[in-house]
Design a protein around this motif. Sequence first.
Motif, PDB file in Angstrom:
ATOM      1  N   ASN A 226       0.856  -1.189   0.000  1.00 32.92           N
ATOM      2  CA  ASN A 226       0.000   0.000   0.000  1.00 32.92           C
ATOM      3  C   ASN A 226       0.891   1.238   0.000  1.00 32.92           C
ATOM      4  O   ASN A 226       1.102   1.862   1.037  1.00 32.92           O
ATOM      5  CB  ASN A 226      -0.915  -0.017   1.230  1.00 32.92           C
ATOM      6  N   ARG A 322      -6.932   7.697  -4.016  1.00 38.24           N
ATOM      7  CA  ARG A 322      -7.176   6.966  -2.776  1.00 38.24           C
ATOM      8  C   ARG A 322      -7.336   7.956  -1.632  1.00 38.24           C
ATOM      9  O   ARG A 322      -6.512   8.857  -1.470  1.00 38.24           O
ATOM     10  CB  ARG A 322      -6.005   6.015  -2.491  1.00 38.24           C
ATOM     11  N   ARG A 362     -12.448   0.864   1.072  1.00 38.19           N
ATOM     12  CA  ARG A 362     -11.292   0.311   1.760  1.00 38.19           C
ATOM     13  C   ARG A 362     -11.549   0.261   3.262  1.00 38.19           C
ATOM     14  O   ARG A 362     -12.110   1.193   3.842  1.00 38.19           O
ATOM     15  CB  ARG A 362     -10.040   1.168   1.511  1.00 38.19           C
ATOM     16  N   ASP A 374     -10.104  -4.643   0.295  1.00 33.95           N
ATOM     17  CA  ASP A 374     -10.608  -3.871  -0.842  1.00 33.95           C
ATOM     18  C   ASP A 374     -11.878  -4.489  -1.402  1.00 33.95           C
ATOM     19  O   ASP A 374     -11.941  -5.702  -1.599  1.00 33.95           O
ATOM     20  CB  ASP A 374      -9.577  -3.826  -1.979  1.00 33.95           C
ATOM     21  N   GLU A 392      -3.612  -3.009  -2.144  1.00 31.46           N
ATOM     22  CA  GLU A 392      -3.981  -2.237  -3.325  1.00 31.46           C
ATOM     23  C   GLU A 392      -3.588  -2.996  -4.604  1.00 31.46           C
ATOM     24  O   GLU A 392      -2.631  -3.766  -4.612  1.00 31.46           O
ATOM     25  CB  GLU A 392      -3.306  -0.866  -3.296  1.00 31.46           C
TER      26      GLU A 392
END
Length: 394
Positions: A226, A322, A362, A374, A392
């Motif tokens: 991530n 994000r 998320r 996710d 991710e």
Amino acid sequence: MKLRLVSTVLVFYYGCAAAQTGDTTIHPHREADLIDFLIKTFHVTLKERAVKKGELYFSVVPSSSNQTGRNVLVSAINAAFYLGEPGSTYISSIYFVPYTNLSKQYGFMSTQNIWTANNSWNIPGEFKIQKLSPYSYGLGSNSSRADRFVIDYDYIRLYLTGNIKLARYLFAGVGLNYDRQYKVMQLDLTVTPSAFEQYGIGTGPSSTSTGITFDVLLDSRRNSINPDNGFYSTVVYRVNPPFLSNDNSWTSLYIDARKYFSLPTEKRNILALWGMFWASHGNVPYLNLPGTAMEYNARSGRGYALGRFRGRQMLYLESEYRFTFTNNGFWGGVLFANVQSFTEPASHAFHYVNPAAGFGIRMKFNKTSNINLDLDFGFGKESFNFYINLGELF
């Protein structure tokens, strides 16, 4: 039932993993994850422990996906760990993904990204053993649902690379790529000969390719699970020479570049950009041609099924924003868009593009490894897919 199973697995994980605090309150401005929620729910108390090398941080989720165009049941397992001191070594991770649709599709996949102490070596790899029956639509970017048919086959993939550090972020190495498709059959044909038969290379009952790769890597991401910032770029040149008992002689060039921007806001906001070019030359077997989600780690083309588009050369671009909903980072979301294009079989040029876009939710699954749970929904032309993952997509 599924939530009960998830909770049971997580409680087991929580008792085995490290780096959680004995404070059972989820503070609104302190980073929190699902383990904190379970601490509060089950009134568990652990002593605070520092993150250190050698300890494993497991995350396990039963989930589902329709990436191949047909629903399958999946268990995603992630193991994250440091092989050196966290201050001087990137975090390593291994994913284990067994899956089935209780019928014609089942298998096991494993991917790894290993960093030795002080990042002296990077060892990425992928192993797959699968029974697949995905839809195929022929070659190029201008196919439709009316063109589709099923290719049923068993698949073994083994990729392993060793990259040695040359400079701070620069690595180079060699690898071995092995692909074997066997028990290959066509089903649900609407037109004969099919695009698969017309292509004529690697279209028999089996096909084997063993390649040597030459790799160059740039990677400044401290956490590839991530990333908060940094960049990633790799160039992989694959040669499949006759002396390795290849059924066909061919080469490929894969170029992948990603950049992550941490936006200046109070909450975590990341802009992630991804570009990819994948070209193949020579007598490339049909099932080894560049295709949607056919690259290493199979993450391209959210919104479309595995192998939805295929061709000699592939161009791919994706962007993702994000963000977090809560101050403690427990809940977040993403907005993404991508576009892919493949060369046409007749002109060998890029003429058409296929865009997709979507959104996702998320939940911070493990703040120690910074891994998220996710749930993504992707929409393409005549296509919709959903994805449940750990970590991710890029």
